[in-house]
Motif scaffolding. Structure first.
Motif, PDB file in Angstrom:
ATOM      1  N   ILE A 140       0.965  -1.182   0.201  1.00  9.21           N
ATOM      2  CA  ILE A 140      -0.062  -0.020   0.032  1.00  9.21           C
ATOM      3  C   ILE A 140       0.891   1.348   0.049  1.00  9.21           C
ATOM      4  N   VAL A 141       0.521   2.009  -0.961  1.00 12.40           N
ATOM      5  CA  VAL A 141       1.537   3.428  -1.049  1.00 12.40           C
ATOM      6  C   VAL A 141       0.251   4.461  -0.555  1.00 12.40           C
ATOM      7  N   ASP A 142       0.521   5.212   0.560  1.00 10.59           N
ATOM      8  CA  ASP A 142      -0.332   6.073   0.978  1.00 10.59           C
ATOM      9  C   ASP A 142       0.095   7.634   0.599  1.00 10.59           C
ATOM     10  N   PHE A 143      -0.657   8.207  -0.255  1.00 11.02           N
ATOM     11  CA  PHE A 143      -0.704   9.903  -0.265  1.00 11.02           C
ATOM     12  C   PHE A 143      -1.690  10.518   0.353  1.00 11.02           C
ATOM     13  N   THR A 144      -2.523   9.837   1.172  1.00 10.52           N
ATOM     14  CA  THR A 144      -3.503  10.476   1.953  1.00 10.52           C
ATOM     15  C   THR A 144      -2.918  11.234   2.968  1.00 10.52           C
ATOM     16  N   ASN A 145      -3.272  12.511   3.168  1.00 10.29           N
ATOM     17  CA  ASN A 145      -3.001  13.273   4.370  1.00 10.29           C
ATOM     18  C   ASN A 145      -3.809  13.191   5.291  1.00 10.29           C
ATOM     19  N   PRO A 146      -3.391  13.545   6.588  1.00 12.12           N
ATOM     20  CA  PRO A 146      -1.917  13.756   6.914  1.00 12.12           C
ATOM     21  C   PRO A 146      -1.047  12.120   6.780  1.00 12.12           C
ATOM     22  N   VAL A 147      -0.190  12.268   6.073  1.00 10.24           N
ATOM     23  CA  VAL A 147       0.479  10.952   5.639  1.00 10.24           C
ATOM     24  C   VAL A 147       1.246  10.261   6.803  1.00 10.24           C
ATOM     25  N   GLY A 148       1.803  11.029   7.718  1.00  7.08           N
ATOM     26  CA  GLY A 148       2.596  10.524   8.711  1.00  7.08           C
ATOM     27  C   GLY A 148       1.457   9.677   9.562  1.00  7.08           C
ATOM     28  N   LEU A 188      19.126  14.712  -1.393  1.00  2.00           N
ATOM     29  CA  LEU A 188      18.851  15.677  -0.520  1.00  2.00           C
ATOM     30  C   LEU A 188      19.062  15.118   0.911  1.00  2.00           C
ATOM     31  N   ASP A 189      19.450  15.870   2.048  1.00  2.00           N
ATOM     32  CA  ASP A 189      19.606  15.262   3.334  1.00  2.00           C
ATOM     33  C   ASP A 189      18.268  15.897   3.969  1.00  2.00           C
ATOM     34  N   HIS A 190      17.282  15.260   3.869  1.00  2.00           N
ATOM     35  CA  HIS A 190      15.778  15.646   3.975  1.00  2.00           C
ATOM     36  C   HIS A 190      15.458  14.631   5.366  1.00  2.00           C
ATOM     37  N   VAL A 191      15.122  15.622   6.491  1.00  2.00           N
ATOM     38  CA  VAL A 191      14.620  14.982   7.656  1.00  2.00           C
ATOM     39  C   VAL A 191      13.522  15.589   8.144  1.00  2.00           C
ATOM     40  N   GLY A 192      12.763  14.900   9.104  1.00  2.00           N
ATOM     41  CA  GLY A 192      11.722  15.209   9.787  1.00  2.00           C
ATOM     42  C   GLY A 192      10.656  14.423   9.962  1.00  2.00           C
ATOM     43  N   LEU A 193       9.357  14.885  10.027  1.00  2.00           N
ATOM     44  CA  LEU A 193       8.128  14.463  10.053  1.00  2.00           C
ATOM     45  C   LEU A 193       7.448  15.060   8.802  1.00  2.00           C
ATOM     46  N   ASN A 194       6.456  14.071   8.387  1.00  2.00           N
ATOM     47  CA  ASN A 194       5.651  14.566   7.192  1.00  2.00           C
ATOM     48  C   ASN A 194       5.068  16.054   7.197  1.00  2.00           C
ATOM     49  N   HIS A 195       5.379  16.909   6.401  1.00  2.00           N
ATOM     50  CA  HIS A 195       4.799  18.006   6.439  1.00  2.00           C
ATOM     51  C   HIS A 195       5.537  18.942   7.815  1.00  2.00           C
ATOM     52  N   LEU A 196       6.875  18.614   8.047  1.00  2.00           N
ATOM     53  CA  LEU A 196       7.529  19.120   9.187  1.00  2.00           C
ATOM     54  C   LEU A 196       8.981  18.791   9.032  1.00  2.00           C
ATOM     55  N   ASP A 319      12.297  -4.233  -7.181  1.00  2.00           N
ATOM     56  CA  ASP A 319      13.305  -4.667  -6.092  1.00  2.00           C
ATOM     57  C   ASP A 319      14.421  -3.945  -6.416  1.00  2.00           C
ATOM     58  N   ARG A 320      14.454  -2.560  -6.771  1.00  2.00           N
ATOM     59  CA  ARG A 320      15.722  -1.765  -7.117  1.00  2.00           C
ATOM     60  C   ARG A 320      16.837  -1.656  -6.411  1.00  2.00           C
ATOM     61  N   GLY A 321      16.451  -1.464  -4.937  1.00  2.00           N
ATOM     62  CA  GLY A 321      17.068  -1.282  -3.936  1.00  2.00           C
ATOM     63  C   GLY A 321      17.789   0.245  -3.880  1.00  2.00           C
ATOM     64  N   ASP A 322      17.265   1.172  -4.524  1.00  2.00           N
ATOM     65  CA  ASP A 322      17.543   2.577  -4.635  1.00  2.00           C
ATOM     66  C   ASP A 322      17.143   3.428  -3.250  1.00  2.00           C
ATOM     67  N   VAL A 323      17.400   4.537  -3.174  1.00  2.00           N
ATOM     68  CA  VAL A 323      17.111   5.420  -2.057  1.00  2.00           C
ATOM     69  C   VAL A 323      16.166   6.635  -2.365  1.00  2.00           C
ATOM     70  N   GLN A 324      15.006   6.587  -1.896  1.00  2.00           N
ATOM     71  CA  GLN A 324      14.005   7.662  -1.932  1.00  2.00           C
ATOM     72  C   GLN A 324      13.716   8.129  -0.563  1.00  2.00           C
ATOM     73  N   VAL A 325      13.169   9.384  -0.599  1.00  2.00           N
ATOM     74  CA  VAL A 325      12.640  10.061   0.487  1.00  2.00           C
ATOM     75  C   VAL A 325      10.991   9.602   0.934  1.00  2.00           C
ATOM     76  N   VAL A 342       6.421   7.241  12.824  1.00  2.00           N
ATOM     77  CA  VAL A 342       6.420   7.467  11.329  1.00  2.00           C
ATOM     78  C   VAL A 342       7.627   8.520  10.985  1.00  2.00           C
ATOM     79  N   ILE A 343       8.665   8.664  10.320  1.00  2.00           N
ATOM     80  CA  ILE A 343       9.324   9.824  10.128  1.00  2.00           C
ATOM     81  C   ILE A 343       9.524   9.996   8.488  1.00  2.00           C
ATOM     82  N   GLU A 344       9.906  10.859   7.956  1.00  2.00           N
ATOM     83  CA  GLU A 344      10.028  11.419   6.698  1.00  2.00           C
ATOM     84  C   GLU A 344      11.827  11.500   6.232  1.00  2.00           C
ATOM     85  N   VAL A 345      12.172  10.600   5.886  1.00  2.00           N
ATOM     86  CA  VAL A 345      13.748  10.578   5.875  1.00  2.00           C
ATOM     87  C   VAL A 345      13.964   9.936   4.535  1.00  2.00           C
ATOM     88  N   PRO A 346      15.160   9.819   3.874  1.00  2.00           N
ATOM     89  CA  PRO A 346      15.928   9.049   2.910  1.00  2.00           C
ATOM     90  C   PRO A 346      15.479   7.390   3.267  1.00  2.00           C
TER      91      PRO A 346
END
Length: 435
Positions: A140-148, A188-196, A319-325, A342-346
């Motif tokens: 399941i890929v969730d795009f529904t807010n609040p995502v976190g 990106l060095d992207h860190v935090g929570l969804n929308h934060l 099954d690519r094994g790549d990195v995404q935020v 749940v956090i939002e990071v690479p």
């Protein structure tokens, strides 16, 4: 490959379909199922989706239905993009908090809390159908807010799920444009929570394959890049320089709350603008000559949504094994948060698991705000799953944009009154809610 979109009648959907058509080699879809309870939206959005596939020469078929079981049966992956109560509920989320001198916003603050209360029970109900009827290894890929909050609800219930937001990919595109490189040359060095979240590093790969962090260059006052970045996130350049990080524009609700509130009190709501855009889009979707993504869709929001969705889906299924935020379980990444938050990071993406990468320790001000919001999120999820006015009140009080008992009491009553039609337990409680 069968891909299902729950909430497929969204005016966002042709953005997805456009990406699926353009990037078919990356994500070869045989069947695209759009599930939505609204018959008009099913007809209009489903119709334009079918025409877009045909126009692009895409060999896949598009199916539309209101039957969730049929939609998710044998699916390889399922996307959630729900809006319980539609734009009318969003309009309320953006206005009733003003009565307590608090911002109105669909994902942040009291309005975002209301959206979580409406959304989590429905998402969990649909997720159980995915578990029962989709392929055993379906994600399941969730795009529904609040995502976190929604993603944590799914993971806590044992679902194979990941949360998706377009903030990071938007920043990636913005930095790529600034440096005249392709988006995949920016990390990106992207860190935090969804929308934060904050960007604490911007790594650009050159033609020779070497990578360098250009954040210091971006923050230099004489390049003009800092002013452009500050304008794009609607915050002062000095704040960005002081934090030595680029905050997402959602941080403005925290860093400039009173300024934003005054703007909201004197301007039309975002919901009103979106409703006008949606009317124009649905009229375009009804036109049989429209076979490509309408330009008006750019006004709907969700920039780069299709690219972000295709990236994560193709990484999982391939099954690519790549990195995404992405939005994933903490698992010790932030030592000051519980492992299951749940956090939002690479994160590294495979078919079997999505694992957050280590990050450098957060600055004290970031730790404080992230911890505060995370505490609210945990209480908010408890209220969404178990119900009860006391749970709502406690979560409301815990939110850093509220923080006062009398204001939390007022906002709780306003929330429950505005959402009685969408929160079943709220209807059954014998409570008088003041407006």
């Amino acid at each position: 490959m069968k891909l299902t979109v729950i909430g497929g009648g969204s005016t966002y959907t042709p953005e997805l379909v456009d990406g699926f058509a353009r990037l078919r080699d990356q994500l070869p879809i045989d069947e695209l199922w759009l599930v939505d309870p609204d018959p008009q939206r099913r007809e209009l959005v489903g119709g334009v989706a079918q025409r877009m596939f045909a126009h692009a020469g895409h060999p896949g078929t598009v199916h539309v239905t209101d039957d969730v079981v049929a939609g998710v049966s044998d699916a390889d992956a399922v996307m959630f993009q729900l809006r319980i109560g539609g734009q009318a509920a969003r309009q309320q989320d953006e206005t009733w908090p003003h009565e307590a001198c608090c911002i109105g916003q669909e994902t942040t603050g009291p309005g975002g809390f209301a959206k979580a209360l409406r959304t989590v029970p429905v998402v969990l109900e649909y997720a159980e159908l995915v578990r029962k009827h989709a392929k055993p290894d379906a994600w399941i890929v969730d795009f529904t807010n609040p995502v976190g909050i929604v993603t944590r609800a799914l993971l806590e219930a044992g679902h194979r799920a990941v949360g998706l937001c377009n903030v990071a990919i938007g920043f990636q595109r913005r930095f790529a444009k600034e440096y005249g490189v392709a988006p995949d040359q920016v990390r990106l060095d992207h860190v935090g929570l969804n929308h934060l979240t904050w960007e604490r590093g911007v790594h650009v790969t050159g033609a020779d394959g070497s990578s360098r962090d250009v954040l210091d260059e971006l923050l230099a006052a004489d390049t003009g890049a800092l002013d452009r970045m500050a304008e794009s996130v609607h915050m002062p350049a000095d704040l960005i320089r002081l934090q030595h990080a680029v905050p997402s524009y959602y941080l403005r609700y925290f860093y400039s709350h009173d300024v934003v509130l005054q703007e909201q009190l004197h301007e039309p709501t975002r919901a009103e603008a979106v409703m006008a855009t949606e009317r124009a889009l649905l009229a375009k979707y009804a036109d049989p000559s429209v076979v490509t993504k309408p330009v008006e869709l750019e006004q709907r929001g969700g920039a780069y949504y299709s690219e972000a969705a295709i990236d994560v889906l193709s990484s999982i299924l391939g099954d690519r094994g790549d990195v995404q935020v992405l939005n994933v379980q903490n698992g010790g990444t932030f030592p000051f948060l519980p492992d299951d938050h749940v956090i939002e990071v690479p994160a590294r993406v495979t078919r079997q698991a999505i694992t957050p990468l280590p990050v450098a320790p957060l600055a004290a001000d970031m730790v404080g705000l992230v911890s505060h919001v995370a505490g609210y999120e945990r209480l908010a999820l408890d209220a969404a799953v178990h119900g009860g006015r006391d749970r709502v009140l406690r979560a409301m009080w815990a939110h850093p944009l509220v923080g006062q008992v009398d204001k939390a009491e007022q906002l709780t009553d306003l929330l429950l009154a505005a959402n009685a039609d969408h929160i079943p337990w709220a209807r059954s409680e014998q409570v008088t809610w003041a407006r």
